[in-house]
Design an enzyme around this catalytic site. Structure first.
Site, short mmCIF file in Angstrom:
data_model
loop_
_atom_site.label_atom_id
_atom_site.label_comp_id
_atom_site.label_asym_id
_atom_site.label_seq_id
_atom_site.Cartn_x
_atom_site.Cartn_y
_atom_site.Cartn_z
N HIS A 33 44.48 31.09 43.08
CA HIS A 33 45.93 31.35 42.48
C HIS A 33 46.16 31.00 41.15
O HIS A 33 47.26 30.70 40.65
CB HIS A 33 46.81 30.40 43.35
CG HIS A 33 46.77 30.48 44.71
ND1 HIS A 33 46.16 29.59 45.78
CD2 HIS A 33 47.17 31.58 45.53
CE1 HIS A 33 46.26 30.30 46.90
NE2 HIS A 33 46.91 31.43 46.69
N ASP A 50 39.56 38.32 32.27
CA ASP A 50 40.23 37.56 33.31
C ASP A 50 41.52 37.85 34.05
O ASP A 50 42.28 38.71 33.34
CB ASP A 50 40.58 36.04 32.45
CG ASP A 50 39.28 35.53 31.95
OD1 ASP A 50 38.41 35.83 32.18
OD2 ASP A 50 39.57 34.35 31.35
N ASP A 51 41.83 37.40 35.12
CA ASP A 51 42.88 37.55 35.73
C ASP A 51 43.18 38.81 36.87
O ASP A 51 44.34 38.84 37.36
CB ASP A 51 44.18 37.41 34.93
CG ASP A 51 44.31 36.02 34.04
OD1 ASP A 51 43.45 35.32 34.51
OD2 ASP A 51 45.14 35.92 33.22
N HIS A 84 41.73 40.32 29.07
CA HIS A 84 42.41 39.92 30.20
C HIS A 84 42.73 41.57 30.83
O HIS A 84 43.16 42.21 30.17
CB HIS A 84 43.59 39.25 30.16
CG HIS A 84 43.48 37.83 29.82
ND1 HIS A 84 42.92 37.55 28.26
CD2 HIS A 84 43.32 36.59 30.52
CE1 HIS A 84 42.99 36.37 28.29
NE2 HIS A 84 43.25 35.56 29.52
N TYR A 126 43.04 29.16 31.92
CA TYR A 126 43.36 28.34 30.81
C TYR A 126 42.45 27.52 30.26
O TYR A 126 42.72 27.03 28.99
CB TYR A 126 44.74 27.47 30.93
CG TYR A 126 45.79 28.17 31.91
CD1 TYR A 126 46.85 29.23 31.25
CD2 TYR A 126 45.91 27.88 33.25
CE1 TYR A 126 47.84 29.74 32.06
CE2 TYR A 126 47.04 28.41 34.07
CZ TYR A 126 47.83 29.09 33.25
OH TYR A 126 48.90 29.90 34.03
N HIS A 138 37.73 32.87 39.48
CA HIS A 138 38.89 32.40 38.63
C HIS A 138 40.04 31.51 39.23
O HIS A 138 41.32 31.67 38.98
CB HIS A 138 39.62 33.58 37.77
CG HIS A 138 40.33 33.10 36.36
ND1 HIS A 138 39.72 32.35 35.42
CD2 HIS A 138 41.38 33.66 35.91
CE1 HIS A 138 40.43 32.30 34.40
NE2 HIS A 138 41.47 33.14 34.48
#
Length: 217
Positions: A89, A35-36, A185, A131, A86
């Site tokens: 922003h 993620d991210d 991540h 989250y 994802h």
């Protein structure tokens, strides 16, 4: 250690049965997700490590990061990994109105499509809420638009600086099983623990006869 469990409880999965928490299989397969990103250096490092183990994964990308680092995003596609949404922003669903949330997701999806370039892959409508926070209405709206909401079975906690690198590794190896969706991540914040843990996880499960696949529906 945070109150969020490493292993997602069955009761949580039963409350949200339309979300994907794991893949139902007896085959020795683990689904690594990141993620991210994309994030320069870090994402490329992951791609290199995955390649060493002939492992495929799914990257849940932030649209704004794809706009900043299109070459890194293209690198994910070039290696035949999968990408998921994802948000544009990295927004929290619980603190965002439904219309604004959906608009943010759709914005990211358009960014992905614009950055496909010559890739033979096509963007699947895979979505993971930042989250893990998404309202019932947001989830229902996204599913009606054709998105498949991907959650997880195991959290590595690679972002958590209050735990040791060894604990991060143990989180995955002690809880993952056939069909587990595992969260890492490709971010600066998580990089220290992730870079320690990922190669060891790949080695640990490879020795046990596991393979690593990207999510595909």
């Amino acid at each position: 250690m945070p109150l969020i469990p490493v292993k997602t409880p069955k009761v949580i999965k039963s409350i949200f049965p339309n979300y994907v928490w794991n893949i139902d299989t007896t085959e020795k397969v683990i689904y690594l997700t990141f993620d991210d990103g994309p994030t320069p250096q870090i994402t490329n490092w992951i791609l290199n490590i995955l390649n060493q183990y002939n492992a495929k994964a799914t990257f849940f990308c932030i649209g704004a990061n794809v706009e900043k680092y299109p070459d890194v995003f293209q690198g994910i596609l070039n290696e035949n990994h999968r990408v998921g949404n994802h948000t544009q922003h990295h927004i929290k669903g619980w603190k965002t109105k439904n219309k604004a949330y959906i608009k943010n997701v759709e914005k990211a999806q358009k960014v992905f499509e614009l950055n496909l370039q010559n890739s033979e892959l096509r963007i699947q409508n895979l979505f993971r809420p930042p989250y893990g926070k998404i309202t019932f209405k947001q989830g229902k709206t996204l599913m009606a638009l054709g998105y498949k909401i991907i959650m997880w079975d195991v959290l590595s906690f690679d972002w958590d600086k209050s735990i040791t690198q060894e604990r991060c590794f143990n989180n995955v190896t002690s809880k993952a099983k056939p069909g587990s969706i595992v969260v890492f991540h490709d971010s600066v914040k998580a990089s220290k623990h992730m870079m320690y843990t990922l190669p060891k996880v790949l080695e640990h499960f490879s020795k046990k006869g596991y393979s690593f696949k990207a999510l595909e529906f």
